[in-house]
Design a protein around this motif. Structure first.
Motif, PDB file in Angstrom:
ATOM      1  N   ILE A  23     105.814  54.458  97.405  1.00 33.62           N
ATOM      2  CA  ILE A  23     106.026  53.160  96.772  1.00 33.62           C
ATOM      3  C   ILE A  23     106.634  53.347  95.386  1.00 33.62           C
ATOM      4  O   ILE A  23     107.593  52.666  95.012  1.00 33.62           O
ATOM      5  N   PHE A  24     106.079  54.276  94.612  1.00 34.32           N
ATOM      6  CA  PHE A  24     106.569  54.546  93.262  1.00 34.32           C
ATOM      7  C   PHE A  24     108.040  54.948  93.290  1.00 34.32           C
ATOM      8  O   PHE A  24     108.864  54.387  92.561  1.00 34.32           O
ATOM      9  N   GLN A  25     108.387  55.914  94.131  1.00 31.82           N
ATOM     10  CA  GLN A  25     109.764  56.389  94.182  1.00 31.82           C
ATOM     11  C   GLN A  25     110.715  55.314  94.697  1.00 31.82           C
ATOM     12  O   GLN A  25     111.842  55.189  94.216  1.00 31.82           O
ATOM     13  N   GLY A  26     110.266  54.528  95.677  1.00 30.40           N
ATOM     14  CA  GLY A  26     111.113  53.462  96.213  1.00 30.40           C
ATOM     15  C   GLY A  26     111.431  52.399  95.178  1.00 30.40           C
ATOM     16  O   GLY A  26     112.587  51.974  95.045  1.00 30.40           O
ATOM     17  N   ILE A  27     110.425  51.970  94.426  1.00 26.68           N
ATOM     18  CA  ILE A  27     110.656  50.945  93.408  1.00 26.68           C
ATOM     19  C   ILE A  27     111.555  51.479  92.297  1.00 26.68           C
ATOM     20  O   ILE A  27     112.468  50.782  91.838  1.00 26.68           O
ATOM     21  N   ILE A  28     111.323  52.707  91.866  1.00 31.72           N
ATOM     22  CA  ILE A  28     112.166  53.297  90.823  1.00 31.72           C
ATOM     23  C   ILE A  28     113.615  53.417  91.309  1.00 31.72           C
ATOM     24  O   ILE A  28     114.560  53.087  90.584  1.00 31.72           O
ATOM     25  N   PHE A  29     113.799  53.868  92.541  1.00 28.68           N
ATOM     26  CA  PHE A  29     115.145  54.028  93.093  1.00 28.68           C
ATOM     27  C   PHE A  29     115.867  52.687  93.193  1.00 28.68           C
ATOM     28  O   PHE A  29     117.023  52.551  92.759  1.00 28.68           O
ATOM     29  N   VAL A  30     115.189  51.680  93.750  1.00 28.88           N
ATOM     30  CA  VAL A  30     115.813  50.356  93.914  1.00 28.88           C
ATOM     31  C   VAL A  30     116.120  49.733  92.550  1.00 28.88           C
ATOM     32  O   VAL A  30     117.201  49.162  92.351  1.00 28.88           O
ATOM     33  N   SER A  31     115.201  49.840  91.611  1.00 27.90           N
ATOM     34  CA  SER A  31     115.457  49.260  90.289  1.00 27.90           C
ATOM     35  C   SER A  31     116.594  49.989  89.580  1.00 27.90           C
ATOM     36  O   SER A  31     117.364  49.375  88.844  1.00 27.90           O
ATOM     37  N   ALA A  32     116.735  51.292  89.803  1.00 28.67           N
ATOM     38  CA  ALA A  32     117.842  52.038  89.195  1.00 28.67           C
ATOM     39  C   ALA A  32     119.186  51.587  89.773  1.00 28.67           C
ATOM     40  O   ALA A  32     120.162  51.409  89.029  1.00 28.67           O
ATOM     41  N   ILE A  33     119.226  51.380  91.076  1.00 28.62           N
ATOM     42  CA  ILE A  33     120.465  50.908  91.718  1.00 28.62           C
ATOM     43  C   ILE A  33     120.826  49.515  91.212  1.00 28.62           C
ATOM     44  O   ILE A  33     121.973  49.251  90.830  1.00 28.62           O
ATOM     45  N   ILE A  34     119.833  48.612  91.226  1.00 27.88           N
ATOM     46  CA  ILE A  34     120.084  47.244  90.763  1.00 27.88           C
ATOM     47  C   ILE A  34     120.477  47.243  89.287  1.00 27.88           C
ATOM     48  O   ILE A  34     121.418  46.555  88.880  1.00 27.88           O
ATOM     49  N   GLY A  35     119.775  48.019  88.487  1.00 29.34           N
ATOM     50  CA  GLY A  35     120.088  48.089  87.064  1.00 29.34           C
ATOM     51  C   GLY A  35     121.470  48.642  86.803  1.00 29.34           C
ATOM     52  O   GLY A  35     122.198  48.143  85.930  1.00 29.34           O
ATOM     53  N   PHE A  36     121.849  49.669  87.547  1.00 27.18           N
ATOM     54  CA  PHE A  36     123.183  50.243  87.364  1.00 27.18           C
ATOM     55  C   PHE A  36     124.267  49.232  87.731  1.00 27.18           C
ATOM     56  O   PHE A  36     125.237  49.054  86.983  1.00 27.18           O
ATOM     57  N   ILE A  37     124.102  48.573  88.856  1.00 24.22           N
ATOM     58  CA  ILE A  37     125.109  47.599  89.297  1.00 24.22           C
ATOM     59  C   ILE A  37     125.203  46.436  88.315  1.00 24.22           C
ATOM     60  O   ILE A  37     126.301  46.038  87.908  1.00 24.22           O
ATOM     61  N   TYR A  38     124.052  45.899  87.905  1.00 24.84           N
ATOM     62  CA  TYR A  38     124.069  44.774  86.975  1.00 24.84           C
ATOM     63  C   TYR A  38     124.627  45.194  85.617  1.00 24.84           C
ATOM     64  O   TYR A  38     125.411  44.458  85.003  1.00 24.84           O
ATOM     65  N   GLY A  39     124.239  46.361  85.143  1.00 20.68           N
ATOM     66  CA  GLY A  39     124.771  46.861  83.878  1.00 20.68           C
ATOM     67  C   GLY A  39     126.266  47.131  83.940  1.00 20.68           C
ATOM     68  O   GLY A  39     126.986  46.906  82.965  1.00 20.68           O
ATOM     69  N   TYR A  40     126.745  47.598  85.079  1.00 22.49           N
ATOM     70  CA  TYR A  40     128.174  47.856  85.253  1.00 22.49           C
ATOM     71  C   TYR A  40     128.969  46.549  85.250  1.00 22.49           C
ATOM     72  O   TYR A  40     130.028  46.457  84.649  1.00 22.49           O
ATOM     73  N   ILE A  41     128.437  45.537  85.963  1.00 24.88           N
ATOM     74  CA  ILE A  41     129.135  44.253  86.040  1.00 24.88           C
ATOM     75  C   ILE A  41     129.179  43.567  84.672  1.00 24.88           C
ATOM     76  O   ILE A  41     130.223  43.061  84.265  1.00 24.88           O
ATOM     77  N   THR A  42     128.057  43.584  83.958  1.00 25.63           N
ATOM     78  CA  THR A  42     128.007  42.920  82.654  1.00 25.63           C
ATOM     79  C   THR A  42     128.499  43.812  81.519  1.00 25.63           C
ATOM     80  O   THR A  42     128.631  43.336  80.386  1.00 25.63           O
ATOM     81  N   GLU A  43     128.762  45.085  81.811  1.00 21.43           N
ATOM     82  CA  GLU A  43     129.206  46.069  80.823  1.00 21.43           C
ATOM     83  C   GLU A  43     128.214  46.180  79.666  1.00 21.43           C
ATOM     84  O   GLU A  43     128.580  46.326  78.505  1.00 21.43           O
ATOM     85  N   GLN A  44     126.929  46.117  80.014  1.00 13.64           N
ATOM     86  CA  GLN A  44     125.845  46.246  79.038  1.00 13.64           C
ATOM     87  C   GLN A  44     124.860  47.291  79.550  1.00 13.64           C
ATOM     88  O   GLN A  44     124.129  47.049  80.517  1.00 13.64           O
ATOM     89  N   PHE A  45     124.844  48.455  78.901  1.00 14.69           N
ATOM     90  CA  PHE A  45     123.936  49.518  79.321  1.00 14.69           C
ATOM     91  C   PHE A  45     122.482  49.122  79.075  1.00 14.69           C
ATOM     92  O   PHE A  45     121.583  49.572  79.778  1.00 14.69           O
TER      93      PHE A  45
END
Length: 101
Positions: A23-45
């Motif tokens: 559960i821990f690894q799955g949530i971290i992995f999914v949040s990293a993917i979502i965070g990367f995509i959202y940060g890339y789209i908004t150009e805000q690290f």
């Protein structure tokens, strides 16, 4: 004398530990993917960091407390044996044999 309930001494069994880790690894992995995509789209690290931190907080909330779902498969311990507590006499012990060099 303090009396501590057994469920607090062993908060997770082995299968519960595996489930918590997944559960821990799955949530971290999914949040990293979502965070990367959202940060890339908004150009805000910063948004990437905030989303990963929120995923970390959520995973800690779900995996650190001793929830009942992590204690479904308790270990079956052997009963205490009273007769085996006596110390053997030196004459009853077998001499140790050392291997020849």
């Amino acid at each position: 004398v303090w009396v501590i309930d057994k469920k607090y001494l062993f908060p997770q069994d082995y299968k519960g530990q595996k489930l918590a880790e997944q559960i821990f690894q799955g949530i971290i992995f999914v949040s990293a993917i979502i965070g990367f995509i959202y940060g890339y789209i908004t150009e805000q690290f910063g948004w990437t960091v905030y989303i990963v931190m929120a995923g970390f907080a959520l995973s800690c909330l779900l995996t650190l407390p001793p929830w009942p779902m992590y204690r479904r498969n308790p270990l079956k311990w052997l009963p205490v044996q009273e007769s085996g507590t006596e110390e053997k006499k030196p004459a009853d012990r077998k001499p140790k044999r050392h291997a020849k060099s």
